[in-house]
Design a protein around this motif. Sequence first.
Motif, PDB file in Angstrom:
ATOM      1  N   GLN A 167     -10.593  12.380  -3.196  1.00  0.00           N
ATOM      2  CA  GLN A 167      -9.543  13.245  -2.667  1.00  0.00           C
ATOM      3  C   GLN A 167      -9.223  12.949  -1.209  1.00  0.00           C
ATOM      4  OE1 GLN A 167      -8.021  15.315  -4.881  1.00  0.00           O
ATOM      5  NE2 GLN A 167      -9.420  14.268  -6.297  1.00  0.00           N
ATOM      6  N   LYS A 168      -9.901  11.950  -0.634  1.00  0.00           N
ATOM      7  CA  LYS A 168      -9.707  11.622   0.781  1.00  0.00           C
ATOM      8  C   LYS A 168      -9.074  10.255   0.993  1.00  0.00           C
ATOM      9  CE  LYS A 168     -11.719  15.332   2.518  1.00  0.00           C
ATOM     10  NZ  LYS A 168     -10.992  16.312   3.377  1.00  0.00           N
ATOM     11  N   VAL A 169      -9.350   9.321   0.069  1.00  0.00           N
ATOM     12  CA  VAL A 169      -8.845   7.958   0.200  1.00  0.00           C
ATOM     13  C   VAL A 169      -8.108   7.591  -1.077  1.00  0.00           C
ATOM     14  CG1 VAL A 169      -9.445   5.534   0.553  1.00  0.00           C
ATOM     15  CG2 VAL A 169     -10.731   7.314   1.740  1.00  0.00           C
ATOM     16  N   LEU A 203     -23.583   0.390  11.903  1.00  0.00           N
ATOM     17  CA  LEU A 203     -24.961  -0.073  11.973  1.00  0.00           C
ATOM     18  C   LEU A 203     -25.282  -1.111  10.903  1.00  0.00           C
ATOM     19  CD1 LEU A 203     -27.327   0.518  13.794  1.00  0.00           C
ATOM     20  CD2 LEU A 203     -28.064   2.318  12.213  1.00  0.00           C
ATOM     21  N   TYR A 204     -24.439  -1.179   9.886  1.00  0.00           N
ATOM     22  CA  TYR A 204     -24.738  -2.098   8.784  1.00  0.00           C
ATOM     23  C   TYR A 204     -23.436  -2.452   8.060  1.00  0.00           C
ATOM     24  CZ  TYR A 204     -24.519   2.366   6.249  1.00  0.00           C
ATOM     25  OH  TYR A 204     -24.123   3.583   5.753  1.00  0.00           O
ATOM     26  N   SER A 205     -23.474  -3.498   7.284  1.00  0.00           N
ATOM     27  CA  SER A 205     -22.314  -3.916   6.496  1.00  0.00           C
ATOM     28  C   SER A 205     -22.180  -3.009   5.275  1.00  0.00           C
ATOM     29  CB  SER A 205     -22.479  -5.372   6.032  1.00  0.00           C
ATOM     30  OG  SER A 205     -22.548  -6.250   7.120  1.00  0.00           O
ATOM     31  N   TRP A 206     -20.950  -2.559   5.024  1.00  0.00           N
ATOM     32  CA  TRP A 206     -20.745  -1.680   3.874  1.00  0.00           C
ATOM     33  C   TRP A 206     -19.450  -2.003   3.145  1.00  0.00           C
ATOM     34  CZ3 TRP A 206     -16.162   0.721   4.667  1.00  0.00           C
ATOM     35  CH2 TRP A 206     -15.792   1.090   5.966  1.00  0.00           C
ATOM     36  N   TYR A 207     -19.388  -1.556   1.912  1.00  0.00           N
ATOM     37  CA  TYR A 207     -18.189  -1.691   1.081  1.00  0.00           C
ATOM     38  C   TYR A 207     -17.891  -0.318   0.499  1.00  0.00           C
ATOM     39  CZ  TYR A 207     -14.908  -3.260  -2.467  1.00  0.00           C
ATOM     40  OH  TYR A 207     -13.777  -3.424  -3.237  1.00  0.00           O
ATOM     41  N   MET A 208     -16.624   0.084   0.567  1.00  0.00           N
ATOM     42  CA  MET A 208     -16.263   1.451   0.212  1.00  0.00           C
ATOM     43  C   MET A 208     -15.975   1.611  -1.280  1.00  0.00           C
ATOM     44  SD  MET A 208     -13.300   3.874   1.889  1.00  0.00           S
ATOM     45  CE  MET A 208     -14.106   3.888   3.484  1.00  0.00           C
ATOM     46  N   VAL A 209     -16.594   2.619  -1.872  1.00  0.00           N
ATOM     47  CA  VAL A 209     -16.332   3.024  -3.256  1.00  0.00           C
ATOM     48  C   VAL A 209     -16.186   4.542  -3.262  1.00  0.00           C
ATOM     49  CG1 VAL A 209     -17.612   1.088  -4.274  1.00  0.00           C
ATOM     50  CG2 VAL A 209     -18.795   3.237  -3.793  1.00  0.00           C
ATOM     51  N   ASN A 210     -15.681   5.074  -4.362  1.00  0.00           N
ATOM     52  CA  ASN A 210     -15.722   6.532  -4.485  1.00  0.00           C
ATOM     53  C   ASN A 210     -16.599   6.934  -5.660  1.00  0.00           C
ATOM     54  OD1 ASN A 210     -14.167   6.621  -6.897  1.00  0.00           O
ATOM     55  ND2 ASN A 210     -12.257   6.900  -5.786  1.00  0.00           N
ATOM     56  N   LEU A 229       2.203   6.782  -5.963  1.00  0.00           N
ATOM     57  CA  LEU A 229       2.943   7.124  -4.740  1.00  0.00           C
ATOM     58  C   LEU A 229       3.625   8.470  -4.896  1.00  0.00           C
ATOM     59  CD1 LEU A 229       4.111   6.428  -1.952  1.00  0.00           C
ATOM     60  CD2 LEU A 229       5.946   5.190  -3.118  1.00  0.00           C
ATOM     61  N   ARG A 230       4.216   8.693  -6.045  1.00  0.00           N
ATOM     62  CA  ARG A 230       4.907   9.963  -6.309  1.00  0.00           C
ATOM     63  C   ARG A 230       3.927  11.125  -6.255  1.00  0.00           C
ATOM     64  NH1 ARG A 230       7.619   9.621 -11.807  1.00  0.00           N
ATOM     65  NH2 ARG A 230       9.299   8.550 -10.718  1.00  0.00           N
ATOM     66  N   ASP A 231       2.719  10.943  -6.799  1.00  0.00           N
ATOM     67  CA  ASP A 231       1.709  12.009  -6.777  1.00  0.00           C
ATOM     68  C   ASP A 231       1.273  12.341  -5.355  1.00  0.00           C
ATOM     69  OD1 ASP A 231       1.775  12.171  -9.526  1.00  0.00           O
ATOM     70  OD2 ASP A 231       0.006  10.918  -9.837  1.00  0.00           O
ATOM     71  N   LEU A 232       1.204  11.296  -4.502  1.00  0.00           N
ATOM     72  CA  LEU A 232       0.739  11.504  -3.137  1.00  0.00           C
ATOM     73  C   LEU A 232       1.830  12.074  -2.245  1.00  0.00           C
ATOM     74  CD1 LEU A 232      -1.704  11.120  -1.288  1.00  0.00           C
ATOM     75  CD2 LEU A 232      -0.913   8.797  -0.828  1.00  0.00           C
ATOM     76  N   ASP A 233       3.059  11.614  -2.451  1.00  0.00           N
ATOM     77  CA  ASP A 233       4.172  12.069  -1.601  1.00  0.00           C
ATOM     78  C   ASP A 233       5.468  11.974  -2.405  1.00  0.00           C
ATOM     79  OD1 ASP A 233       5.975  12.715   0.340  1.00  0.00           O
ATOM     80  OD2 ASP A 233       5.703  10.880   1.521  1.00  0.00           O
ATOM     81  N   CYS A 236      -3.883  -3.436   2.338  1.00  0.00           N
ATOM     82  CA  CYS A 236      -2.770  -2.734   2.989  1.00  0.00           C
ATOM     83  C   CYS A 236      -2.242  -1.562   2.177  1.00  0.00           C
ATOM     84  CB  CYS A 236      -1.636  -3.714   3.268  1.00  0.00           C
ATOM     85  SG  CYS A 236      -0.801  -4.301   1.783  1.00  0.00           S
ATOM     86  N   ASP A 237      -2.683  -1.427   0.916  1.00  0.00           N
ATOM     87  CA  ASP A 237      -2.120  -0.377   0.060  1.00  0.00           C
ATOM     88  C   ASP A 237      -3.024   0.854  -0.026  1.00  0.00           C
ATOM     89  OD1 ASP A 237      -4.136  -1.607  -1.332  1.00  0.00           O
ATOM     90  OD2 ASP A 237      -2.971  -2.026  -3.139  1.00  0.00           O
ATOM     91  N   ILE A 238      -3.715   1.149   1.068  1.00  0.00           N
ATOM     92  CA  ILE A 238      -4.650   2.274   1.136  1.00  0.00           C
ATOM     93  C   ILE A 238      -4.081   3.361   2.039  1.00  0.00           C
ATOM     94  CG2 ILE A 238      -6.922   2.977   1.968  1.00  0.00           C
ATOM     95  CD1 ILE A 238      -7.156   1.405  -0.552  1.00  0.00           C
ATOM     96  N   TRP A 239      -4.228   4.612   1.602  1.00  0.00           N
ATOM     97  CA  TRP A 239      -3.873   5.750   2.453  1.00  0.00           C
ATOM     98  C   TRP A 239      -5.104   6.626   2.589  1.00  0.00           C
ATOM     99  CZ3 TRP A 239      -3.656  11.118   2.441  1.00  0.00           C
ATOM    100  CH2 TRP A 239      -2.891  11.706   3.474  1.00  0.00           C
ATOM    101  N   CYS A 240      -5.570   6.804   3.814  1.00  0.00           N
ATOM    102  CA  CYS A 240      -6.767   7.607   4.087  1.00  0.00           C
ATOM    103  C   CYS A 240      -6.367   8.880   4.817  1.00  0.00           C
ATOM    104  CB  CYS A 240      -7.761   6.815   4.936  1.00  0.00           C
ATOM    105  SG  CYS A 240      -8.281   5.247   4.214  1.00  0.00           S
TER     106      CYS A 240
END
Length: 581
Positions: A269-271, A181-188, A280-284, A167-171
């Motif tokens: 820079q996207k997620v 099409l397939y199972s995935w896990y997100m990394v940067n 939080l301060r850096d983002l907003d 729940c603590d993600i901002w995209c």
Amino acid sequence: MNIQEMELMNILKCHSYKRQRDLSEVSGYSLGKVNSMLKSLTEQEYLDEKLHLTEKARQLYEMHRPKQAIILAAGSGMRMVPINVEVPKGMLEVKNEPLIERIICQLREIQVTDIKIVVGFMKEQYEYLIDKYNVILVFNEHYATRNNLYSLAKVKECLENAYIIPCDIWCEESPFSSFELYSWYMVNEQEDEESMIKINRKRELRTVGEMENGNRMIGIAYVCTEEARRLKKKIEEMTGYKRYNHVFWEEAAFVQDRMLFYPKVVSSQKVFEINTLEELRDLDENSDQLNSELLDIISNTLSCDLKEIVEIEALKKGMTNRSFRFRCKNKRYIMRIPGEGTGEMINRSQEYNVYQVVGKEGICDPVCYINPDNGYKITEFLENARVCDPMNPRDVKRCMDYLREVHQKRFEVEHTFDIFLQIEQYESYWKGEKSIYRDYIETKNKMYELKRYIDSQEKEWTLTHIDAVPDNFLFVNDRIYLIDWEYAGMQDPHVDVAMFAIYSMYDRDKVEELIDAYFENHCPEEVRTKIYCYIAVCGFLWSNWCEYKRICGVEFGEYSLRQYRYAKEYYKIAKERISHE
């Protein structure tokens, strides 16, 4: 079909590219690799000669189409101090929108409306989402003592074709798609020394070596049917063992050293994962949550701008309180926030009065602010401090000498700490529940037998710390500070010796050494017997305290069991000594 071919299929589903060279530029694969994959996909009948998806491909997409989502929102987000005291982390607002609402809206954009939110900490603040978005709330009663593996276990039947989302993600852009099409896990792409996974040359997620950094783990995943079944089975196995109480759900997604999911790489820079106030301060910098009551207290106390409050980090959660450390104007401080159930257990006005006495004498750590109503406290952080090692005789001797000096100052306050009154009070907080110990009533009666002996002994009445345990003695260069006076009151100072012993989990030989250290080898036998009585009744006291905290969702493991054992074992020792006096 391998991961590269599936990625190429996804590109073709979104855009009708005619030239292989265009596909090469978009995909990042070489022209030769693209040609080879197109040939393979055509042979497998997923593409026709015009590079259009076939009916077989469309059926495959339908089989893996997203149907549901799980949002993990049970944790208290300790790293989000001090904001986490006021709102749960899913309710943090970025650009005037709660994080969890943004996630829900992005899911609804792709027609995923079957959304389950696993809640725990401040669960009531999520209730309005039921009416607004028709979501389902699932309560994880273990949120305070176990990690999010147990949150996912609560909804393990809902993993097929599902997104798993912290729940603590901002995209900035939606990470979700109407087709998968397939199972995935997100990394940067960033390296992270705390990460457990790394993308290898085969485009797999594998565990990192001891000296390696991994890819930054974002936490969003998509789980197809086959992987969902395997993940569910692993979760069921792991949650049957206590050793997995504190692991993240991702550990259930491994088969030996390989993750069940392919990597999905996004730009840093996207997620954004928001773990701290500064993130939080850096983002907003205009987020409403930055207008925190606790930050305002710090700002007013230290006469600083909110932006000067930096390097905020949660400290290890204590038995009674939460605390966090921060820096302001090149100096570090600690702010204490009372924990669950402490409003009933500790009189903060009395604590305030104690600090007015000991603070002026320089006995405790320097207090900058203390609120007599709610117990919020700010103290200077003592650099290069260490706590007493109860197994180091030299440390123990220094602590006992210091404790004796404090007692000899004969400080006075208007309130007392009545051990037996507190025993009854803690028991009343159980709200009708019975003790978890089968022989509790029998043991309690034995404590009252010892009370008669204690009451018959002469005592020197003075301000007593009550919680004078090794962790509350701080060694800073050549001096000692005795901190955390929240239980203090007028009492027999020898109670402090007993408290030091039981917290250190001393055996009888160590208790004898402790008493000799405090009394410099001149302890009268009747006083020694009285201290044994105190060890028993104080063990019983803290056992009752632990039972109440357990009801509040806080478990202390061996500590609570040992306190009850002190009550029973030292009752026998004290009674034997009394019979020979």
